[in-house]
Design a protein around this motif. Structure first.
Motif, mmCIF file in Angstrom:
data_model
loop_
_atom_site.group_PDB
_atom_site.id
_atom_site.type_symbol
_atom_site.label_atom_id
_atom_site.label_comp_id
_atom_site.label_asym_id
_atom_site.label_seq_id
_atom_site.Cartn_x
_atom_site.Cartn_y
_atom_site.Cartn_z
ATOM 1 N N THR A 99 0.853 4.035 -3.242
ATOM 2 C CA THR A 99 0.613 5.240 -2.806
ATOM 3 C C THR A 99 1.974 6.168 -3.377
ATOM 4 N N TYR A 157 2.027 9.435 -6.300
ATOM 5 C CA TYR A 157 2.413 10.588 -6.083
ATOM 6 C C TYR A 157 3.916 10.901 -6.912
ATOM 7 N N TYR A 186 0.802 -1.286 -0.155
ATOM 8 C CA TYR A 186 0.052 -0.132 0.052
ATOM 9 C C TYR A 186 0.833 1.181 0.060
#
Length: 246
Positions: A126, A130, A122
């Motif tokens: 993420t 970004y 996770y």
């Protein structure tokens, strides 16, 4: 519950045109809602008045966003154009309007705080969102073959607008990506040993290059923790590891 022959014909047309599974679900949902709203009348006997009433209902009674209303319209137009072979023109309906607002953008400290409270896959997903500017479904759909760690290139295949593009993997994510691919390799080898190891590939490639379904390069970078049947596996019924659910 028995499947609707008409909706199945819509599904077939969508898959023939190789639309994404997400689009398939969306279009089928809105076509079903359109039919139910009009007292289950067949779209073949409906035209502009019924379409306009439905779109007005979405705007006035349900208060949907402009994007949602347009999505419903696209689904209906698709049915008439590609399934019923009819052109729908000169629609008159109320368009949903929302005020324009400036997007909320996280500052670097806020991003660091979010990442600091995540770990494992996770965290990496993420960080890719970004650092590489990926959308969530683009990250979850990555295959091993899309990653070139030597040049740090990442291929986004069939992204927004069904377009391909390249982006650069941040240098500080390289080791994490290497470990993730090693994990995928380990899981894949275990699946092969158990008699599984297939993955989903575009229908055209499945017909020409069936064996690539067991190739490491076609495995998802973020595979699901359990084996499953791919929703588009209408031409083969084999268990695989699809991407992580959204």
């Amino acid at each position: 519950m028995a499947k609707s022959p008409f909706l199945e014909s819509v599904r077939t047309e969508i898959r023939t045109r190789q639309y994404s599974y997400r689009t398939e679900k969306s279009y089928l949902y809105w076509v079903r809602q359109f039919i139910l709203f009009n007292d289950k009348k067949h779209p073949e006997v409906m035209s502009n008045p019924e379409i306009e009433r439905f779109l007005n209902h979405l705007a006035v009674n349900r208060g949907v966003s402009p994007g949602t209303q347009n999505q419903a319209l696209c689904a209906i137009i698709f049915v008439y154009k590609h399934v019923l072979k009819r052109e729908i023109e000169n629609l008159q309906y109320k368009m949903t309007k929302t005020p324009r607002r400036m997007p909320t953008v996280l500052n670097p400290d806020e991003v660091a705080s979010i990442l600091g409270n995540m770990e494992g896959e996770y965290w990496l997903i993420t960080a890719l969102l970004y650092g590489c500017g990926l959308r969530i479904n683009e990250a979850l759909s990555l295959r091993v073959k899309d990653i070139d760690l030597k040049s740090r290139n990442l291929l986004v295949f069939n992204g927004k607008g069904r377009k391909d593009r390249y982006t650069l993997i941040p240098g500080n994510l390289r080791e994490n990506m290497e470990r993730q691919i090693d994990h995928v390799r380990s899981v894949h080898e275990s699946d092969l040993a158990d008699g599984f190891g297939l993955t989903s590939v575009p229908a055209s490639l499945h017909k020409k290059y069936g064996p690539i379904m067991k190739d490491l390069g076609w495995q998802y970078v973020f595979p699901s923790s359990t084996r499953c049947i791919h929703p588009h596996a209408h031409h083969w019924r084999s268990t695989c590891r699809h991407c992580q659910p959204v």
